[in-house]
Motif scaffolding. Structure first.
Motif, PDB file in Angstrom:
ATOM      1  N   ALA A   1       0.828  -1.195   0.000  1.00 25.94           N
ATOM      2  CA  ALA A   1       0.000   0.000   0.000  1.00 25.94           C
ATOM      3  C   ALA A   1       0.859   1.240   0.000  1.00 25.94           C
ATOM      4  CB  ALA A   1      -0.912  -0.003   1.216  1.00 25.94           C
ATOM      5  N   SER A   2       1.975   1.158   0.697  1.00 27.94           N
ATOM      6  CA  SER A   2       2.829   2.334   0.724  1.00 27.94           C
ATOM      7  C   SER A   2       3.458   2.575  -0.635  1.00 27.94           C
ATOM      8  CB  SER A   2       3.879   2.227   1.819  1.00 27.94           C
ATOM      9  OG  SER A   2       4.866   1.300   1.448  1.00 27.94           O
ATOM     10  N   ASP A   3       3.719   1.465  -1.383  1.00 30.01           N
ATOM     11  CA  ASP A   3       4.223   1.634  -2.737  1.00 30.01           C
ATOM     12  C   ASP A   3       3.192   2.299  -3.626  1.00 30.01           C
ATOM     13  OD1 ASP A   3       6.665   0.521  -2.219  1.00 30.01           O
ATOM     14  OD2 ASP A   3       6.130  -1.471  -2.980  1.00 30.01           O
ATOM     15  N   LEU A   4       1.952   1.924  -3.441  1.00 29.73           N
ATOM     16  CA  LEU A   4       0.868   2.515  -4.220  1.00 29.73           C
ATOM     17  C   LEU A   4       0.711   3.981  -3.874  1.00 29.73           C
ATOM     18  CD1 LEU A   4      -1.261   1.871  -6.321  1.00 29.73           C
ATOM     19  CD2 LEU A   4      -2.802   1.241  -4.461  1.00 29.73           C
ATOM     20  N   LEU A   5       0.809   4.286  -2.597  1.00 33.16           N
ATOM     21  CA  LEU A   5       0.712   5.681  -2.150  1.00 33.16           C
ATOM     22  C   LEU A   5       1.890   6.472  -2.677  1.00 33.16           C
ATOM     23  CD1 LEU A   5      -0.886   7.704  -0.465  1.00 33.16           C
ATOM     24  CD2 LEU A   5       0.499   7.023   1.492  1.00 33.16           C
ATOM     25  N   ALA A   6       3.081   5.906  -2.632  1.00 32.50           N
ATOM     26  CA  ALA A   6       4.278   6.579  -3.133  1.00 32.50           C
ATOM     27  C   ALA A   6       4.169   6.756  -4.629  1.00 32.50           C
ATOM     28  CB  ALA A   6       5.522   5.783  -2.788  1.00 32.50           C
ATOM     29  N   SER A   7       3.644   5.736  -5.306  1.00 27.18           N
ATOM     30  CA  SER A   7       3.482   5.831  -6.747  1.00 27.18           C
ATOM     31  C   SER A   7       2.441   6.882  -7.091  1.00 27.18           C
ATOM     32  CB  SER A   7       3.056   4.456  -7.283  1.00 27.18           C
ATOM     33  OG  SER A   7       2.717   4.542  -8.635  1.00 27.18           O
ATOM     34  N   SER A   8       1.370   6.947  -6.337  1.00 30.22           N
ATOM     35  CA  SER A   8       0.317   7.940  -6.552  1.00 30.22           C
ATOM     36  C   SER A   8       0.854   9.344  -6.275  1.00 30.22           C
ATOM     37  CB  SER A   8      -0.867   7.620  -5.650  1.00 30.22           C
ATOM     38  OG  SER A   8      -1.814   8.644  -5.737  1.00 30.22           O
ATOM     39  N   THR A   9       1.639   9.502  -5.244  1.00 32.45           N
ATOM     40  CA  THR A   9       2.240  10.788  -4.907  1.00 32.45           C
ATOM     41  C   THR A   9       3.246  11.179  -5.985  1.00 32.45           C
ATOM     42  OG1 THR A   9       1.991  10.298  -2.573  1.00 32.45           O
ATOM     43  CG2 THR A   9       3.505  12.047  -3.133  1.00 32.45           C
ATOM     44  N   ALA A  10       4.015  10.201  -6.445  1.00 38.34           N
ATOM     45  CA  ALA A  10       4.993  10.477  -7.502  1.00 38.34           C
ATOM     46  C   ALA A  10       4.276  10.896  -8.774  1.00 38.34           C
ATOM     47  CB  ALA A  10       5.862   9.241  -7.747  1.00 38.34           C
ATOM     48  N   GLN A  11       3.156  10.194  -9.074  1.00 31.70           N
ATOM     49  CA  GLN A  11       2.386  10.564 -10.265  1.00 31.70           C
ATOM     50  C   GLN A  11       1.802  11.950 -10.103  1.00 31.70           C
ATOM     51  OE1 GLN A  11       2.162   8.733 -13.105  1.00 31.70           O
ATOM     52  NE2 GLN A  11       1.104  10.503 -13.982  1.00 31.70           N
ATOM     53  N   SER A  12       1.329  12.263  -8.932  1.00 35.29           N
ATOM     54  CA  SER A  12       0.762  13.580  -8.650  1.00 35.29           C
ATOM     55  C   SER A  12       1.850  14.652  -8.763  1.00 35.29           C
ATOM     56  CB  SER A  12       0.146  13.569  -7.253  1.00 35.29           C
ATOM     57  OG  SER A  12      -0.327  14.844  -6.924  1.00 35.29           O
ATOM     58  N   ASP A  13       3.027  14.343  -8.215  1.00 33.00           N
ATOM     59  CA  ASP A  13       4.150  15.276  -8.313  1.00 33.00           C
ATOM     60  C   ASP A  13       4.556  15.472  -9.778  1.00 33.00           C
ATOM     61  OD1 ASP A  13       4.174  15.620  -5.610  1.00 33.00           O
ATOM     62  OD2 ASP A  13       5.938  14.325  -5.248  1.00 33.00           O
TER      63      ASP A  13
END
Length: 138
Positions: A1-13
């Motif tokens: 889940a943290s990878d998904l959150l990090a990936s989502s944050t990275a995509q958002s960034d």
């Protein structure tokens, strides 16, 4: 889940950075357009200044030419004024001489009257030549 959150944050960034780059590209294009407009205005202003300077120099040259002509024109005026006075005087004298001749002036014979008129004519021709010479000198 943290990878998904990090990936989502990275995509958002990443999306935010892309939007920021698009905004910067728009700003750069606007700045380029502003610079181009400024350069065009500067070129127009330089042309206007050059034309104004050329017009000023042309007017100054014409003024100097006119000032140089003034003494010559004044001299011509004086010559012509003198010629007018001289011609008026000669005209008056010629009229008086003509009246004398026509009245038979002082008992002159017809031959003497004719000779006197010829003399007046020669005097007038000489004066005309003097006037022409005076004009050519000016």
């Amino acid at each position: 889940a943290s990878d998904l959150l990090a990936s989502s944050t990275a995509q958002s960034d990443l999306d935010a950075l892309k939007k920021l780059m698009r905004d910067k590209d728009v700003q750069i294009a606007e700045l380029k357009r502003t610079i181009d407009e400024g350069e065009e205005r500067l070129a127009r202003e330089r042309d206007a200044v050059k034309k104004a300077r050329d017009t000023m120099y042309d007017a100054q040259r014409k003024m100097e030419e006119a000032e140089e002509m003034l003494p010559r024109l004044q001299a011509e005026k004086e010559v012509f004024s003198g010629m007018v006075h001289q011609l008026m005087s000669q005209l008056s004298k010629a009229r008086m001489d003509k009246m004398m001749v026509l009245k038979g002036g002082d008992g002159m014979s017809v031959a003497e009257q004719h000779a006197h008129m010829q003399q007046l004519l020669m005097s007038a021709k000489q004066h005309s030549q003097q006037v022409v010479n005076s004009i050519e000198r000016v």
